[in-house]
Structure formats: C-alpha cells, structure tokens
Motif scaffolding. Structure first.
Motif: not given
Ligand code: SUG
Length: 447
Positions: A7-17
């Motif tokens: 399972n490759f998970d996407g890291l949440v980006g710095l602009t999560h809004n």
C-alpha cells in the motif's frame, strides 16, 4: 508466484485546506472554507502507515505535489515573480488559486490504475495515470503523478507506464478508486473489475444531481492498454442513485481484497447480477459481505465511509478491516463491523479504527489515501534498489520530524495568497526528495 500487496500512501501536502472544490463530494462541500490543520493531517496519514507497517503489512509512501501550482497559473496568463502571480490570482480569481493550491494528490487511489504482473499478458505491472478531468483541481495532478510513478517504478524489465488517457470527459478516468481486483491470493492471476459511472457514447442511465466521474470508455481503454488476460476483465456500472447520494467513486461504497467484496448493496444497480458476474468470471468462491439499507443507510455509509475502509491480508488467509474512526462512533457502522468479525464464515478476524479526520473532512478515507501495488519479490527489490519509499521505522521517524519542522498548524483558504506558503512548501519538498531518495522531481528543483 509469491507476491505482496504494497500500500503506497500519499503524504498529505503542506497546503491541505478546505476549498470546497470537489463537486459531488458531500464532505468537501460541508467543510468548504473552514480552517484545516495540515500538520495534523500529515501526521494522521503517517500514523496510519506506521500502524499497518507495524502489523507486518508492506507499506510505501508517495510524495505530495508542489502547490500552489504556479506553473499552471503561468499557463493561464499570470506573469511576474511567483509571489506576484499568487497575489494577482488571489485578487482576480480566488477560486482558481484554491484549485491550484489543493493538496488533493494525497488521495493516491486516484493517482493511477495498476494491474499486477500476474494479471497481464506480458507478465509486467502496468500503470495508467488517471487524467481526472472532471474536477479542475484534480486534472492538474497527472503530469507530476506520472513523473513520480516512473521514478519509483523505473525498472523497465518489470514496469510499463501508459500516458494518461486524452484529457476529456469522454475518457474521464479516476484511477484505482474505480477499479477492483479479485484473486485467490495476491500472486495469482486475478479478475479485474472496472467500475464506471456513465458512458460517453452509449445511452445508459446516469446520475441527475452529481457528475459521474469515470466513463466506460476510459475503463475499456485501460483494460486494453494493460493487456488483461482474456476473459479476466469485467465492466460494472456504479448505481447512478448512489453517485447522487455522494458516492462519487466506487470505493466510497465497495472494497475488495483477494476473494472478498465488502460493499453496500446500493453501490450497483443490480447487486444480484453483479455478484453473479463476478462469481462466474472468478471461478473460485468469493465472499460477498453485503450491507443492506436495514444494516446501514446509504447516507450513513457515505457519511462514515464504512466501505472506504482498507481490507488487508494479515497472515495466511486472515484479513482485517481498517475503518475510519467515524465508523466507531456510528451505531450502525460499528454493529455491522462487529457482526462481520464474529461471523466465522468470512476471513475477517479483526477490525481497527483510524483517525483520519482531517482527510475525511475533504471526503478522503483510509482507502482513498493508498494506491495498492501488488509486487513479486523481484519487483519489490527493483523498487527498493531505486529509492527509499518503502516504509520502515527509520523512515517513519524522519518523516515525522520533517512534518513537525515544516507544516503549519492552521490554514484557511484565505491564507493561500501568502507567498511564504509557497516558499515553505518548496523548502519542505526539496528536503523530502532527499529523504525519499527521489532526486530532483519538481519543476522548481530544475535550473
Ligand atoms: O476527488 N476531495 C477528493 C477526495 C478523493 C477521494 N478519493 C477516493 N474516493 N478514492 C475528490 O473529491 C476535495 C478538495 C477540496 O475541496 O479542496 C477533494 O478533492
């Protein structure tokens, strides 16, 4: 051959809004323009990866994209220094700035459709990056997603990468979120089920309220490109009424693992027919764990994301469900899950809950955050030789420290015009590519 589901998970980006950008996604609309906590979001995602890795399940990680996407804004006529571009778009088209700032690439179930080597005529793993044309903020993900996947899965002896389909609603493609796989075990040839919401060329029922994102024509093209073994692909339509109730992707109401389908009966217009088609194509016994309206209403299923749980193989044939914490707080979802575990007729022996509230408020549950890639031993070795995206304790510690160093604790869509956010984001991503051993990946890293 022996194979692992990674399972490759996407890291949440710095602009999560919470930009309220996703049409037909009820959580996104309800959270619109409220404040988010990017740091908490990224840490919640990271803790999920760690938990599964600690359980002995292979885990990988994929980097976020560079946002705000200044390069897209430049293509739309905004000029000057990066800060000037952002200031100008914030004044004349704030909605466009929100679209170019979304951290939506975290939901990597929409990154690509992946067919394992056991399923394909040429014995290679095939990837088609999703073009995501139905939502502007998602349609700009494809080129960087391609670059990331080509970098991570670079060995041409094992991996084939197809270009995203032509970017048009005719070929609207949402990736693995509309794709399911059945198999006796991960390493054996499986049946791939392509789930579409509408047809661009045939007169079939379609939703009336919300857009159906995946087209039949896209699904057919991907099955052809991936050279799925003859008779081992199926095409199934999402229930238009379910799309109208907020199930914008198939994975909002259904999840498979090996020989199990866990789903809400409203996911497909004719569930009996769907089960019969799957049983026939598989030729081995399939467990259908189906919830009816009396077990959990469609609205509650969409609200809790019960069927966006991850269904995972633990050891032997035993499986577990990783469900969103929202399910634990819902009487009907929790009761249904408890019943499944108590029922010895299915392989599910364990349920756990995970707090992903930051992502859930944008309509992204546990299964949205991961791209499943089934890899044989040599294929996994090829990935590990090339970069450092496969999870271990040491990578976890580095990523945690990286998030704590760089991420803001509060972000509102009105903060997106702050040029410091772009600088912070780029400094962080630059460091991340070193941590993950990916080299220069983003445009801003090139001279
Ligand atoms: O495309 N949300 C995503 C959620 C994707 C969930 N993925 C799967 N079901 N596999 C979407 O609707 C919200 C972004 C915003 O509103 O800012 C968003 O794009």
């Amino acid at each position: 051959m022996n194979a692992y589901e990674v399972n490759f998970d996407g890291l949440v980006g710095l602009t999560h809004n919470y930009g309220g950008l996703a049409v037909g996604n009820i959580a996104s609309a309800e959270s619109a323009l409220t404040s988010s906590n990017p740091r908490e979001a990224a840490l919640q995602g990271l803790e999920k990866m760690k938990r599964l890795s600690d359980l002995g399940i292979r885990q990988g990680v994929l980097p976020p994209q560079d946002r705000p996407a200044v390069s897209v804004l430049r293509k739309l006529g905004f000029v000057g220094e990066d800060a000037a571009v952002i200031r100008c778009v914030a004044t004349v088209a704030p909605g466009l700035l929100r679209a170019c700032s979304s951290a939506s690439s975290m939901w990597v179930a929409n990154a690509a459709t992946v067919s394992p080597s056991a399923d394909t005529e040429d014995g290679k793993v095939h990837f088609t990056v999703a073009n995501l044309p139905s939502q502007l903020h998602r349609s700009i993900e494809a080129s960087v997603t391609s670059a990331v996947l080509k970098r991570v899965f670079s060995d041409e002896r094992y991996f084939v990468h197809h270009d995203p389909l032509p970017s048009n609603l005719y070929f609207g493609d949402e990736g693995a979120a509309n794709h399911m796989r059945f198999c006796p075990n991960h390493g054996e040839a499986g049946v791939e089920v392509f789930v579409f919401g509408r047809s661009a060329s045939r007169d079939i029922p379609k939703p009336l309220r919300f857009p159906a994102r995946q087209s039949l024509e896209a699904s057919e093209a991907i099955a052809r490109l991936h050279r799925i073994k003859r008779g081992k692909e199926l095409f199934v339509q999402q229930n238009p009424a379910a799309v109208d109730a907020g199930a914008f992707h198939n994975d909002v109401l259904a999840v498979t693992n090996c020989n199990v389908l866990f789903y809400h009966h409203a996911a497909y217009p004719e569930w009996e027919e769907t089960e019969a088609k799957i049983t026939k194509a598989c030729g081995w016994p399939v467990h259908f764990i189906r919830a009816g309206e009396e077990d959990i209403t469609l609205a509650e299923a969409v609200r809790t994301y019960l069927f966006n749980s991850q269904l995972l193989t633990l050891r032997g044939n035993e499986m577990m469900i990783l469900a969103p914490a929202e399910c634990q707080e819902s009487d009907s979802a929790r009761t249904f899950l408890e019943r499944i575990v108590q029922d010895g007729a299915n392989p599910i022996v364990h349920v756990e809950y995970v707090n992903l509230r930051q992502s859930m408020k944008n309509g992204g549950g546990p299964a949205c955050l991961r791209l499943r890639v089934v890899l044989t031993e040599p294929e996994l070795d090829a990935v590990q030789k090339n970069s450092r995206v496969v999870f271990d304790e040491c990578l976890y510690n580095e990523l945690k420290a990286w998030i704590e160093k760089h991420y803001r604790e509060r972000l509102s869509p009105t903060d997106l015009d702050d040029p410091a956010l772009l600088r912070e984001s780029r400094a962080a991503l630059d460091e991340l590519t070193t941590i993950l051993g990916l080299g220069s990946l983003y445009d801003f890293q090139r001279p």
